[in-house]
Design an enzyme around this catalytic site. Structure first.
Site, short mmCIF file in Angstrom:
data_model
loop_
_atom_site.label_atom_id
_atom_site.label_comp_id
_atom_site.label_asym_id
_atom_site.label_seq_id
_atom_site.Cartn_x
_atom_site.Cartn_y
_atom_site.Cartn_z
N TYR A 9 -16.94 17.11 -14.52
CA TYR A 9 -17.30 15.68 -14.55
C TYR A 9 -18.31 15.37 -13.44
O TYR A 9 -18.14 15.82 -12.30
CB TYR A 9 -16.03 14.85 -14.38
CG TYR A 9 -16.29 13.37 -14.33
CD1 TYR A 9 -16.69 12.68 -15.48
CD2 TYR A 9 -16.17 12.66 -13.15
CE1 TYR A 9 -16.96 11.32 -15.43
CE2 TYR A 9 -16.43 11.30 -13.10
CZ TYR A 9 -16.83 10.64 -14.23
OH TYR A 9 -17.10 9.30 -14.19
N ARG A 64 0.85 -1.20 0.00
CA ARG A 64 0.00 0.00 0.00
C ARG A 64 0.88 1.25 0.00
O ARG A 64 0.59 2.25 -0.66
CB ARG A 64 -0.96 0.01 1.20
CG ARG A 64 -1.71 1.33 1.37
CD ARG A 64 -2.98 1.24 2.22
NE ARG A 64 -2.83 0.41 3.39
CZ ARG A 64 -2.11 0.74 4.48
NH1 ARG A 64 -1.50 1.90 4.55
NH2 ARG A 64 -2.02 -0.09 5.50
N ASP A 79 -8.09 19.21 -14.32
CA ASP A 79 -8.42 17.85 -14.75
C ASP A 79 -8.08 17.77 -16.24
O ASP A 79 -8.74 18.38 -17.07
CB ASP A 79 -9.91 17.57 -14.49
CG ASP A 79 -10.30 16.13 -14.83
OD1 ASP A 79 -9.68 15.53 -15.73
OD2 ASP A 79 -11.25 15.62 -14.22
N LYS A 117 -9.32 6.61 -19.01
CA LYS A 117 -9.65 7.12 -20.34
C LYS A 117 -8.44 7.02 -21.26
O LYS A 117 -7.94 5.93 -21.47
CB LYS A 117 -10.19 8.55 -20.20
CG LYS A 117 -11.19 8.74 -19.03
CD LYS A 117 -12.48 7.94 -19.19
CE LYS A 117 -13.34 7.88 -17.93
NZ LYS A 117 -13.64 9.13 -17.28
C1 LIG Z 1 -13.99 9.57 -15.96
C2 LIG Z 1 -13.57 10.90 -15.48
C3 LIG Z 1 -13.23 11.13 -14.14
C4 LIG Z 1 -13.37 10.07 -13.07
O1 LIG Z 1 -12.53 9.00 -13.30
P1 LIG Z 1 -12.81 7.48 -12.86
O2 LIG Z 1 -11.58 6.79 -13.31
O3 LIG Z 1 -14.06 7.05 -13.57
O4 LIG Z 1 -13.00 7.48 -11.38
C5 LIG Z 1 -12.79 12.40 -13.78
N1 LIG Z 1 -12.70 13.39 -14.69
C6 LIG Z 1 -13.03 13.22 -15.98
C7 LIG Z 1 -12.91 14.36 -16.94
C8 LIG Z 1 -13.48 11.97 -16.43
O5 LIG Z 1 -13.82 11.81 -17.72
#
Ligand SMILES: *Cc1c(COP(=O)(O)O)cnc(C)c1O
Length: 385
Positions: free
Chosen positions: A101, A49, A173, A198
């Site tokens: 998001y 961890r 982000d 993503k």
């Molecule tokens: C999918 C997404 C998240 C969250 O990510 P997870 O891996 O699903 O927890 C945060 N910001 C954006 C822009 C996203 O597309």
């Protein structure tokens, strides 16, 4: 190796042949614990961890790609977001972009609120509005650009400068742009957060997240939170993201090229009421996108004429695009934000953002673009029927 340009770093940064075996590819170290030569005397790892060699390799590569001194990997993008917000204290305020998001909004609204951290969401397209919305207790500005699903573009450099002047942390982000197309830290942001689910992983087979920073103190705090709170990615997931990263540049070049082709096709289509793609001159944020991005990404949103019935027929008839949530994989996806990804917003909230019943969002994959265009043709024919 940490030298070289983007595509070289994507393949080599944070990784070197395994000392024990010479294995060129990073081993997946599943061990939860590590033998110590004596109490507290070890090779840098004591418990998985706190630290794991496969995760260290991934974090090295992620840091290099984002031009950061530190990367901290998490079990999801939402876990990464939560770790950042845990640096705040009760009474602190976050100012966020409005088209953030949905999962991030849910953390602001349903999780952090009960710890006394409040958030306001505003359209940050006009930096003057950002300044006006700052409160005396604002400690963090949260920017998502391009945003989802309206692909709004916010000026990172101007907003980060504003934050710096007031001693406020600026978080970007960077999930939609990826470090291949946008470098928020170089534009003045303090922290970059990603859903590695993503584009970074790029193959829709991992849920993961990460934070990057070049501020040593913030890096240490986030490494501490990673260990203390424990939302760490598994060694296998780290391996998969590391593998996906190797083709990030190659994939992004194709995503960008195909998305441009399809955006132009959609803009000329009689059944399309509006196309939203930052690379089109018609996009209100085009000039800022041109300034801060090295390409306009692989996401397109558009309004099909005929509202919900047309949008539903369109999605049901597609054969190459899968009707699915998420984005950023090699395969193309299409979805209906009002019913799918953005259903948790109120109807008024969606209307305020411009998310109507005819709005569709495409994650343009790297299949042959002619097959993708023909698939959209099929959708439009079905929408008319
Ligand atoms: C999918 C997404 C998240 C969250 O990510 P997870 O891996 O699903 O927890 C945060 N910001 C954006 C822009 C996203 O597309």
């Amino acid at each position: 190796m940490h030298q070289g340009r983007f595509d070289t770093l994507a393949i080599h940064a944070g990784q070197s042949p395994d000392i024990a075996s010479g294995a060129v590819m990073t081993p997946i170290v599943l061990s939860s614990t590590f033998a110590q030569d004596g109490p507290g005397v070890h090779k840098g790892y004591d418990y998985s961890r706190a630290g794991n060699p496969t995760r260290t390799a991934l974090e090295g590569c992620l840091a290099a790609l984002e031009g950061a001194s530190d990367a901290i990997a998490f079990s999801s993008g939402c876990a990464a977001t939560t770790a950042i917000l845990m640096m705040l204290k009760s009474g602190d305020h976050v100012l966020s972009g409005d088209d953030v998001y949905g999962g991030t909004f849910r953390i602001f609204d349903k999780v952090m609120k009960q710890f006394g951290v409040t958030a306001d969401l505003i359209d940050m397209a006009d930096p003057a509005k950002v300044e006006a919305a700052l409160k005396p207790n604002t400690k963090m500005i949260w920017l998502e650009t391009p945003s989802n699903p309206m692909l709004k573009i916010f000026d990172i450099e101007r907003i980060a400068a504003l934050a710096k002047k007031r001693g406020i942390l600026c978080v970007v982000d960077n999930t939609f742009a990826t470090p291949y197309l946008q470098s928020p830290l170089a534009l003045g942001a303090d922290l970059v957060v990603h859903s590695a689910t993503k584009y970074l992983n790029g193959h829709s087979d991992v849920v993961g997240g990460c934070v990057m920073t070049s501020n040593k103190e913030l890096g240490e705090t986030l490494h501490f939170l990673q260990k203390a709170v424990g939302s760490v990615p598994s060694p296998f997931d780290c391996y998969l993201v590391l593998r996906g990263l190797k083709t990030l540049g190659v994939r992004m070049r194709q995503h960008v090229q195909s998305a441009r082709t399809l955006a132009e096709y959609l803009e000329g289509h009689a059944q399309v009421a509006r196309v939203i793609y930052p690379g089109l001159a018609s996009h209100p944020g085009h000039a800022v996108a041109q300034k801060q991005m090295r390409g306009f990404g692989g996401m397109i949103s558009f309004d099909v004429k005929g509202g919900l019935p047309a949008a539903t027929k369109f999605l049901k008839s597609l054969q190459v695009f899968a009707c699915a949530e998420s984005l950023g994989g090699v395969e193309s996806l299409a979805e209906h934000p009002a019913i799918m990804t953005h259903a948790s917003l109120t109807a008024e909230g969606r209307a305020a953002l411009g998310i109507g019943d005819g709005l569709l969002r495409l994650s343009v994959g790297i299949e042959d673009v002619s097959d993708l265009r023909e698939d959209l043709d099929r959708g439009f024919r079905a929408a008319l029927s």
